[in-house]
Structure formats: C-alpha cells, structure tokens
Write a protein that holds these residues in place. Structure first.
Motif, PDB file in Angstrom:
ATOM      1  N   ASN A 105       0.474  -1.060   0.312  1.00  0.00           N
ATOM      2  CA  ASN A 105       0.205   0.113   0.009  1.00  0.00           C
ATOM      3  C   ASN A 105       0.563   1.350  -0.094  1.00  0.00           C
ATOM      4  OD1 ASN A 105      -2.181  -1.634  -0.008  1.00  0.00           O
ATOM      5  ND2 ASN A 105      -2.919  -1.022   1.937  1.00  0.00           N
ATOM      6  N   LEU A 106       2.262   1.063   0.367  1.00  0.00           N
ATOM      7  CA  LEU A 106       3.442   2.425   0.618  1.00  0.00           C
ATOM      8  C   LEU A 106       3.765   2.274  -0.583  1.00  0.00           C
ATOM      9  CD1 LEU A 106       4.524   4.506   1.858  1.00  0.00           C
ATOM     10  CD2 LEU A 106       6.277   2.804   3.338  1.00  0.00           C
ATOM     11  N   LEU A 107       4.034   1.312  -1.412  1.00  0.00           N
ATOM     12  CA  LEU A 107       4.300   1.959  -2.133  1.00  0.00           C
ATOM     13  C   LEU A 107       4.038   2.542  -3.552  1.00  0.00           C
ATOM     14  CD1 LEU A 107       7.048   1.085  -4.538  1.00  0.00           C
ATOM     15  CD2 LEU A 107       6.432  -1.140  -4.152  1.00  0.00           C
ATOM     16  N   SER A 108       2.243   1.574  -3.508  1.00  0.00           N
ATOM     17  CA  SER A 108       1.386   1.861  -4.594  1.00  0.00           C
ATOM     18  C   SER A 108       1.421   3.578  -4.650  1.00  0.00           C
ATOM     19  CB  SER A 108      -0.280   0.957  -4.966  1.00  0.00           C
ATOM     20  OG  SER A 108      -1.075   1.866  -5.169  1.00  0.00           O
ATOM     21  N   SER A 109       0.762   4.024  -2.905  1.00  0.00           N
ATOM     22  CA  SER A 109       0.455   5.625  -2.814  1.00  0.00           C
ATOM     23  C   SER A 109       1.484   6.529  -3.103  1.00  0.00           C
ATOM     24  CB  SER A 109       0.388   5.994  -1.240  1.00  0.00           C
ATOM     25  OG  SER A 109      -0.752   5.123  -0.405  1.00  0.00           O
ATOM     26  N   MET A 110       3.001   5.718  -3.530  1.00  0.00           N
ATOM     27  CA  MET A 110       4.387   6.707  -3.080  1.00  0.00           C
ATOM     28  C   MET A 110       4.336   7.038  -4.627  1.00  0.00           C
ATOM     29  SD  MET A 110       7.178   5.664  -0.317  1.00  0.00           S
ATOM     30  CE  MET A 110       8.130   6.687  -0.830  1.00  0.00           C
ATOM     31  N   LEU A 111       3.869   5.929  -5.466  1.00  0.00           N
ATOM     32  CA  LEU A 111       3.900   6.058  -7.022  1.00  0.00           C
ATOM     33  C   LEU A 111       2.687   6.161  -7.735  1.00  0.00           C
ATOM     34  CD1 LEU A 111       5.023   2.196  -7.938  1.00  0.00           C
ATOM     35  CD2 LEU A 111       6.023   3.874  -8.230  1.00  0.00           C
ATOM     36  N   LYS A 112       2.289   6.529  -7.192  1.00  0.00           N
ATOM     37  CA  LYS A 112       0.547   8.108  -6.828  1.00  0.00           C
ATOM     38  C   LYS A 112       1.710   9.367  -7.285  1.00  0.00           C
ATOM     39  CE  LYS A 112      -3.146   4.991  -6.655  1.00  0.00           C
ATOM     40  NZ  LYS A 112      -2.675   3.737  -6.169  1.00  0.00           N
ATOM     41  N   LEU A 113       2.455   9.647  -5.934  1.00  0.00           N
ATOM     42  CA  LEU A 113       2.594  11.120  -6.349  1.00  0.00           C
ATOM     43  C   LEU A 113       3.969  11.032  -7.116  1.00  0.00           C
ATOM     44  CD1 LEU A 113       2.821  10.946  -1.945  1.00  0.00           C
ATOM     45  CD2 LEU A 113       0.864  12.074  -4.076  1.00  0.00           C
ATOM     46  N   ASP A 114       4.409  10.159  -6.651  1.00  0.00           N
ATOM     47  CA  ASP A 114       6.135  10.111  -8.171  1.00  0.00           C
ATOM     48  C   ASP A 114       6.075   9.108  -8.935  1.00  0.00           C
ATOM     49  OD1 ASP A 114       8.496  10.975  -9.181  1.00  0.00           O
ATOM     50  OD2 ASP A 114       9.108  11.135  -7.538  1.00  0.00           O
TER      51      ASP A 114
END
Length: 462
Positions: free
Chosen positions: A234-243
C-alpha cells in the motif's frame, strides 16, 4: 391383511430398527472420539514439539530430516501395526541471509519495507538491484502495457485478495497466479525483477512467501522475485501515485541446489476385515522456512496422527487398513504426494478413501468432497451425527493437494474444512507459529477427522 403386506411391514420396521440402532451406536462412538480428543488429546503436545523444537521444515533442509525422524519415532510409539519411510527426491532451495529492500524517493532518501524471496527465486546480483517500478494489477495488464514501458524496470504486482469473497481460498485462487507466474511473464517483457503483494487479507508487515515458477525460461533469463507485505504494498502504491519515478532496491541471496533425498512417513493399522482396502489420512510434513509451520501444515500432521491414536484409545478396530501419511514437499513440488500415489499404483493397492487436513488448525466446519453422487448422499445422511459438534458444511469440491494424485473412479477424496477467515493471516509467513494455534480448535479438528474416518470405514464407499 395379506401375508405379503405383513411381511413388507415387518421388513420396514426391522430396517428402521436397524437404522436407529446404528445411529445410536454411531452417536456413542463419535462422543467417545470427541471426549477423548478434548480431555486426553495428544495433538497439541505433538504440535508443540514439532513447531518449537524442530521449527520450519522446508524440503531438503536439516529440519525437514529431523521432522521425518520425529514422525517415524512417534508413530512407532503409538504401537500401530506398521511404520516405514518411503524415499522421495525433493528440491532444495535456501533463502540465505535476510532479504533487504527500500523505496527511494530521491538519492539518499529511503524507506525500508518488509520483503521476502519467493520460493525458487534466483538471487539478485551482489549488492542487490535498484530500478524504477511499474505497478500492475495482474498478468493481463502486464501484456497491455508492453515491453517499451516495462524493460529495465521492476514489475510490482498489486492485485489484492478479494475481500468480499467469503470463501477465502477462492479469494486466494483469484490472485495467486501473479505470485506463481509473475516473474516468468515479466521477464518476457524485459523486467529485471518482480515484487508481489502478499497473499493476505490482513494489513500487516509480514511478507508471505510461496512457490513460484519460471516456466520454460532459460537460466540466464530468470529474474529475482519477492513478496512485499500488504502494508508495504500500500505504501509503495501510494508513493508511485505521487511520483512515478520512485525507485525500489532489493537484495536477496537465495539459491537452488541439486535435489536431495527425503521421505514420506507412513504408519498403518491393518484392517480386520478388508486389509487390502486402504484408507489414508494425512497432511504435509514440510513447511516454509519463515515461521515454524504450525498451521501450514503442522496442524494437519498432528491431527492425522491423532486419528490413529484415538481409534486405539477407544478400542475401535478398523475394518479397512488405515494409513497415516506425512507427505514431504507439498509446498514447492508435491513430490511426496506424487511418489505415494505412484508406489500405490505400481503395487496395485486398492485405495478407497483419502482425507487431508491442510487448511490450518482452526475450528472445524465440515468437509469438501470429491466423490460420486452415491457417496455424497451417504455423507449427507451423517449430518445429524455431526450437528451436536456444530459441523454443518458438507459440499462437493476440492480435497487436498497431496491426496489428489490418488484420484481414481469410485474413490472418495475429502478435505477437512476449518473456518478459513484467519488462515491467510498466517499462510507462508513468519507469524505462522505455535502461539497462533488454539488447543481446543485443533483437538476438535482431530476428533472430526477421526469421526469421518470411522463412518467411512464402518459403512464403506458406495
């Protein structure tokens, strides 16, 4: 009233009386089995030793061999008629030092995330790999994106288990293809590695390992494959959406070795009336290496062993030969199940029934059955016997991976079905440990299995 009608009435009354007497006798026997398991059971004690004194038992490991020796010793101490080891060649894969991974948002700015190598993965290069990440929801999406956007990157499979599917094994089946085939498919598009969301409905920091396959890829084309915890995913997916340009680093030191010899452990009570008709009860002795394999499948091993002990304890002498089998290498090869079935076929052994426990040591709910209509109807007639123990689930379906190779026409294959809602919280993860197993639930499962075996032994296969 005619003589024929009188005879018919008498016959019906006699059959009803016989059925009532049998039902009463069966109820008494089931009560003995449940009482003995709950008041004087051995399954929890056995599991304590297997889990805490031996631990994780990946095929080909020293602990797997210790488990074989322990199983043989315990079966001999039960005083059953026969105990033997059946040789089987199994794969040997080692994890190496603990895997290490982080998300990098910019040079020097990193966030560590929990990962573990998937069973059978190749290692990363020395020092690990680092690349941009491409997130996909499954194998079909991978193909739509194409090689231009995937080449040189790490593919991140992030399709979760479907939370609204009540039968959690169906939810697992709906997404496990990305774990098993994800690396093989991503490599075809030039990916340098894959990370897969753990097969887990709970949000936690435990990555869940499991078997994977490279298909027909050449060794030089194989890429590292790891699982990431659900929170990490979930963390990685969220960070990919931001950058979308964040990078992922992973370092793994796993290794595949030559096959080694191991064993299925087999014990038998010889049948008093039909010794050449074989009924099998079992589970798999191997486990993944992260935890101690208490639910998967230490529970199935000790419950199966307890079936034979309960029969001896209450003085029940089976009509048919009852075998307990501790299968080796279910997790990453199924070699034990295949070997047992092949030897049985070569010897011309007549296996009529097989029961497997490989769904954890949780509260038993019933059985799924792979059988014909007549046998399923017979099982349905036994439901009143199980209702006092809150066993209500009897359905057509799968049985178990290790007994599957035994399948033949007319045979009954069955799988114990405990409550499955918590199973994938522990499946293939570091938290699959002895403290996660409830003593009473484990013992109820053992008694339920023994009761089912008793009924099929008494009334036979249709």
């Amino acid at each position: 009233m005619s003589r024929k009608i009188i005879i018919l009435i008498f016959a019906i009354l006699s059959l009803n009386c016989f059925a009532q007497n049998n039902s009463k006798e069966d109820s008494i026997t089931l009560k003995k089995l449940y009482n003995t398991s709950l008041l004087n059971g051995k399954s929890y004690e056995w599991l304590d030793y297997l889990s805490n004194q031996i631990g994780g038992r990946l095929s080909g490991s020293l602990n797997a061999q210790k488990a074989v020796e322990w199983g043989e010793k315990e079966l001999k101490e039960l005083g059953i008629d026969k105990v033997w080891l059946q040789p089987v060649m199994v794969p040997k894969w080692t994890r190496g030092v603990t895997e290490y991974a982080y998300i990098e948002t910019e040079p020097g700015v990193t966030t560590n995330v929990p990962v573990c190598a998937l069973g059978g993965s190749v290692p990363t290069s020395i020092g690990g790999i680092k690349a941009q990440v491409i997130e996909v929801k499954g194998l079909d999406e991978l193909k739509k994106i194409g090689i231009d956007k995937i080449k040189g990157k790490i593919v991140f499979y992030n399709r979760p288990m479907q939370a609204d599917v009540i039968e959690t094994f169906m939810a697992y089946g709906g997404c496990v293809d990305q774990r098993y085939s994800g690396a093989a498919e991503a490599a075809k598009f030039g990916a340098i590695g894959v990370i897969v969301r753990s097969m887990n409905l709970r949000l936690d920091d435990y990555p869940h390992t499991g078997a994977m396959s490279y298909g027909d890829l050449k060794d030089t084309d194989k890429i590292p494959a790891a699982a990431i915890s659900t929170k990490g995913a979930n963390l990685l997916s969220s960070m990919l959406k931001l950058d979308p340009n964040v990078k992922f680093h992973i370092n793994m030191n796993c290794r595949t070795w030559k096959d080694v010899q191991s064993y299925n452990v087999i014990g038998e009570i010889t049948g008093s009336e039909f010794p050449k008709e074989y009924m099998v009860v079992g589970g798999h002795l191997d486990s993944w290496d992260l935890g101690d394999g208490s639910h998967d499948d230490g529970a199935g091993i000790v419950q199966s062993m307890e079936v034979l002990r309960l029969f001896k304890e209450i003085g029940y002498k089976p009509k048919r030969s009852i075998r307990v089998v501790f299968f080796m290498n279910e997790e990453n090869g199924l070699r034990g199940g295949k070997k047992y079935a092949q030897v049985a076929k070569d010897k011309g052994e007549n296996h009529v029934f097989a029961l497997e426990s490989d769904s954890g040591g949780f509260t038993p709910r019933g059985f799924s059955l792979d059988c014909n209509a007549d046998n399923f109807e017979q099982v349905q007639s036994w439901k009143p016997l199980f209702e006092p123990y809150l066993i209500h689930f009897f359905a057509k379906g799968g049985s178990g991976a290790d007994i599957g190779p035994l399948k033949k026409e007319g045979m009954v294959l069955a799988g114990l079905r405990p409550d499955s809602q918590r199973y994938f919280d522990y499946h293939h993860a570091k938290n699959d440990t002895f403290d996660a197993v409830n003593k009473r639930e484990l013992e109820l499962g053992a008694a339920t299995m023994a009761s089912f075996m008793y009924l099929f032994d008494k009334y036979g296969v249709k």
